[in-house]
Design a protein around this motif. Structure first.
Motif: not given
Lengths: 85, 85
Positions: B49-74
């Motif tokens: 990523s270009q900046t740390r903020e961009e990396a954090e934002r993208e990673l947060d999206q990846m967690c919500a969409r794929l890496l974690a199951n928001p129903v049972i995980e945080e």
């Protein structure tokens, strides 16, 4: 009461097919900036030890004996005081 | 290049049979000071990523969409600069 946090990761020399699969899935979702993914374990252990040093020593033993596989994995641990959740 | 560290844990209200099994195994090995074990995932993601903020934002999206199951995980994430390994 102490809270031990254990991070178990595959050694760098060990292939991670699960991580590769996650990387490909992220690319499919459009996250082309992802270069590499490695999947490990995160284990929280609540210990009723007398001192932090004792908790660290015991937890380190548990990692070597059960929580990690020293042939293919490495681990890192942190211990903090835990006043209930 | 940035290194994102993602910690995925089961929500407190969700039963963790894997953690219970580990706790019993540790008791069997003589670690009676162990009160509770919770097993989660630890995922390292290298991002171009270009900046740390961009990396954090993208990673947060990846967690919500794929890496974690928001129903049972945080999940919790950290992003740091990565100058190669």
């Amino acid at each position: 009461m102490f809270l031990g946090k254990v991070f178990v990761t595959l050694k760098k020399s060990v292939l991670d097919p699960q991580g590769d699969t996650v990387r490909k899935s992220l690319h499919t979702l459009g996250y082309s900036m992802v270069e590499d993914v490695r999947v490990g374990k995160y284990i929280e252990v609540r210990l009723n030890s007398q001192t932090r040093e004792e908790a660290e020593r015991e937890l380190d033993q548990m990692c070597a004996r059960l929580l990690a596989n020293p042939v293919i994995e490495e681990y890192r641990l942190e211990v903090e005081e835990d006043d209930g959740q």
